[in-house]
Design an enzyme around this catalytic site. Structure first.
Site, PDB file in Angstrom:
ATOM      1  N   ASP A   1      12.520 -10.407  -9.134  1.00 53.17           N
ATOM      2  CA  ASP A   1      11.823 -10.513  -7.852  1.00 53.17           C
ATOM      3  C   ASP A   1      12.075 -11.888  -7.236  1.00 53.17           C
ATOM      4  O   ASP A   1      11.650 -12.904  -7.773  1.00 53.17           O
ATOM      5  CB  ASP A   1      10.316 -10.309  -8.070  1.00 53.17           C
ATOM      6  CG  ASP A   1       9.531 -10.391  -6.771  1.00 53.17           C
ATOM      7  OD1 ASP A   1       9.230  -9.336  -6.197  1.00 53.17           O
ATOM      8  OD2 ASP A   1       9.218 -11.520  -6.336  1.00 53.17           O
TER       9      ASP A   1
ATOM     10  N   TYR B   1      12.188 -18.409  -1.114  1.00 52.50           N
ATOM     11  CA  TYR B   1      12.365 -19.187  -2.349  1.00 52.50           C
ATOM     12  C   TYR B   1      13.657 -20.003  -2.341  1.00 52.50           C
ATOM     13  O   TYR B   1      13.800 -20.934  -3.127  1.00 52.50           O
ATOM     14  CB  TYR B   1      12.387 -18.275  -3.587  1.00 52.50           C
ATOM     15  CG  TYR B   1      11.185 -17.380  -3.761  1.00 52.50           C
ATOM     16  CD1 TYR B   1      10.021 -17.551  -3.010  1.00 52.50           C
ATOM     17  CD2 TYR B   1      11.216 -16.338  -4.689  1.00 52.50           C
ATOM     18  CE1 TYR B   1       8.934 -16.713  -3.171  1.00 52.50           C
ATOM     19  CE2 TYR B   1      10.129 -15.498  -4.857  1.00 52.50           C
ATOM     20  CZ  TYR B   1       8.995 -15.687  -4.091  1.00 52.50           C
ATOM     21  OH  TYR B   1       7.929 -14.837  -4.272  1.00 52.50           O
TER      22      TYR B   1
ATOM     23  N   LYS C   1      12.346 -10.524  -0.055  1.00 50.70           N
ATOM     24  CA  LYS C   1      11.270 -10.421   0.943  1.00 50.70           C
ATOM     25  C   LYS C   1      11.664 -11.119   2.236  1.00 50.70           C
ATOM     26  O   LYS C   1      12.409 -12.094   2.227  1.00 50.70           O
ATOM     27  CB  LYS C   1       9.983 -11.057   0.392  1.00 50.70           C
ATOM     28  CG  LYS C   1       9.588 -10.544  -0.978  1.00 50.70           C
ATOM     29  CD  LYS C   1       8.328 -11.202  -1.521  1.00 50.70           C
ATOM     30  CE  LYS C   1       8.196 -10.962  -3.008  1.00 50.70           C
ATOM     31  NZ  LYS C   1       8.977 -11.936  -3.814  1.00 50.70           N
TER      32      LYS C   1
ATOM     33  N   HIS D   1       6.911 -10.248   3.541  1.00 50.98           N
ATOM     34  CA  HIS D   1       6.269 -11.200   2.626  1.00 50.98           C
ATOM     35  C   HIS D   1       4.776 -11.413   2.910  1.00 50.98           C
ATOM     36  O   HIS D   1       3.963 -11.513   1.985  1.00 50.98           O
ATOM     37  CB  HIS D   1       7.025 -12.532   2.684  1.00 50.98           C
ATOM     38  CG  HIS D   1       6.957 -13.334   1.429  1.00 50.98           C
ATOM     39  ND1 HIS D   1       7.979 -14.168   1.018  1.00 50.98           N
ATOM     40  CD2 HIS D   1       6.002 -13.452   0.494  1.00 50.98           C
ATOM     41  CE1 HIS D   1       7.633 -14.769  -0.122  1.00 50.98           C
ATOM     42  NE2 HIS D   1       6.432 -14.353  -0.454  1.00 50.98           N
TER      43      HIS D   1
END
Length: 288
Positions: free
Chosen positions: A49, A54, A79, A112
Site C-alpha cells: 500500500d 508518500y 492513492k 486519499h
C-alpha cells in the site's frame, strides 16, 4: 517462521484482496522503501500500500520488479492526493502514479481524503475502472455522510474505505455502516502509529503473554478477526516477518471484548470532517 496462508477477502465486485499488506507511509528514501517491500514479499506478503503523497511509488515498483514475482501476484494500492481534483486532473494523476510504479494497471486506487471535488475524481476513477486500468476503486478517510454523498452521483460503489483504526480508535459505528454497504474496512495505523501507547497497554500485553506472541501481533489479530484489512508499516525485517505471523493463533470472545473496551475515541491523524484541514491540504502536493 511462517504459519498459514494470508487470507484474501472478497470485495463487492467479485475480486479479492489479501487481508494483510505492507504500508509504506513516511518511508522516504529508496533503500528503506525497497528493503521493506522486498522483505515483505519474501515473508509471504502479496499486498503493498503506497500513495502519491508518500513520494515513494517508483521505489515500490522497482522492488516488486526486482523480487522476481509476477506482477499479477502482487496486489498494489496507491492513492490520489488532495491537490488533484476533477475529472481530467484525476486521470492525469493516475497516469503519473502508473508511470512512477512502472505498471500498466493498478490493483486498487483510492481517493486519499474527502477533500472538496471528490465527486468528479470518482467519475474519472469509474471510467478508468471500466477501461481495466484500475482493478478496484475505493476511498480512504471517508465518513458515512461522505460515502452517502458520493453514492448520490456514483454508479460504482467503493470496494474499501481505508480509515484510521486501532484499539484506542475503533470506528465501531463506521465499521457497522461499512458492513451494511458491503464495503470492506481497511485499517491504517492499525497499531496506533507509534503516537499512542496501545503497544504498551497492560490488557494487550496480558493477552500477548497468554498466547506467547507480541503486543503488535495481538492487535493485528484483533483487526483480522473484525474482518478488516490491515497494512502495518515497518522498515525492520524482523518486525515485518512478525507482523505476517498472525494467522496461527486466535483470540477468544472474551479477549476480543477486552480489547473492544479499550476504545477511547482518540485519533492520531487528522479528522476527515475538519474542513479547514482538508482545504489547506489541497495546497501541498506531498513528496514528489
Amino acid at each position: 517462521m511462517m504459519h498459514n496462508e494470508i487470507p484474501a477477502l472478497p470485495l463487492n465486485n467479485g475480486n479479492r484482496i489479501p487481508q494483510l499488506g505492507l504500508g509504506v507511509f513516511q518511508v522516504d528514501n529508496a533503500e528503506d522503501t525497497k528493503n521493506a517491500v522486498k522483505w515483505a514479499l519474501a515473508a509471504g506478503y502479496r499486498h503493498i500500500d503506497t500513495a502519491a503523497y508518500y513520494g515513494n511509488e517508483q521505489w515500490v515498483g522497482e522492488a516488486i520488479r526486482e523480487s522476481g514475482l509476477k506482477r499479477k501476484d502482487v496486489f498494489v494500492t496507491s492513492k490520489l492526493w488532495n491537490n488533484e481534483r476533477g475529472y481530467d486532473q484525476t486521470k492525469a494523476a493516475f497516469q503519473a502514479t502508473l508511470d512512477k510504479l512502472g505498471f500498466d494497471y493498478l490493483d486498487m486506487f483510492l481517493i486519499h481524503w474527502p477533500a472538496p471535488g471528490y465527486e468528479e475524481s470518482w467519475r474519472a476513477m469509474e471510467d478508468l475502472y471500466q477501461a481495466g486500468k484500475i482493478k478496484n476503486i475505493g476511498v480512504s478517510n471517508f465518513q458515512q455522510h461522505q460515502i452517502e454523498h458520493l453514492m448520490e452521483t456514483a454508479t460504482i460503489k467503493p470496494v474499501v474505505d481505508q480509515i484510521e483504526t486501532h484499539p484506542y480508535f475503533q470506528q465501531k459505528d463506521l465499521h457497522a455502516y461499512l458492513e451494511t454497504q458491503g464495503i470492506l474496512h481497511e485499517a491504517w495505523s492499525p497499531l496506533g502509529g507509534g503516537r499512542n501507547n496501545a503497544l504498551h497497554d497492560a490488557v494487550i500485553n496480558e493477552i500477548a503473554a497468554a498466547h506467547d506472541v507480541s503486543a503488535a501481533q495481538v492487535i493485528l489479530r484483533w483487526h483480522v478477526q473484525r474482518e478488516e484489512i490491515v497494512i502495518p508499516k515497518s522498515t525492520h525485517e524482523a518486525r515485518i516477518a512478525e507482523n505476517r505471523d498472525i494467522f496461527a493463533f486466535g483470540l477468544d470472545e472474551d479477549e476480543m471484548h477486552q480489547i473492544s473496551d479499550l476504545d477511547a475515541g482518540k485519533r492520531v491523524g487528522p479528522n476527515p470532517d475538519d474542513e479547514a484541514w482538508l482545504k489547506q491540504s489541497q495546497t501541498y502536493a506531498g513528496r514528489k
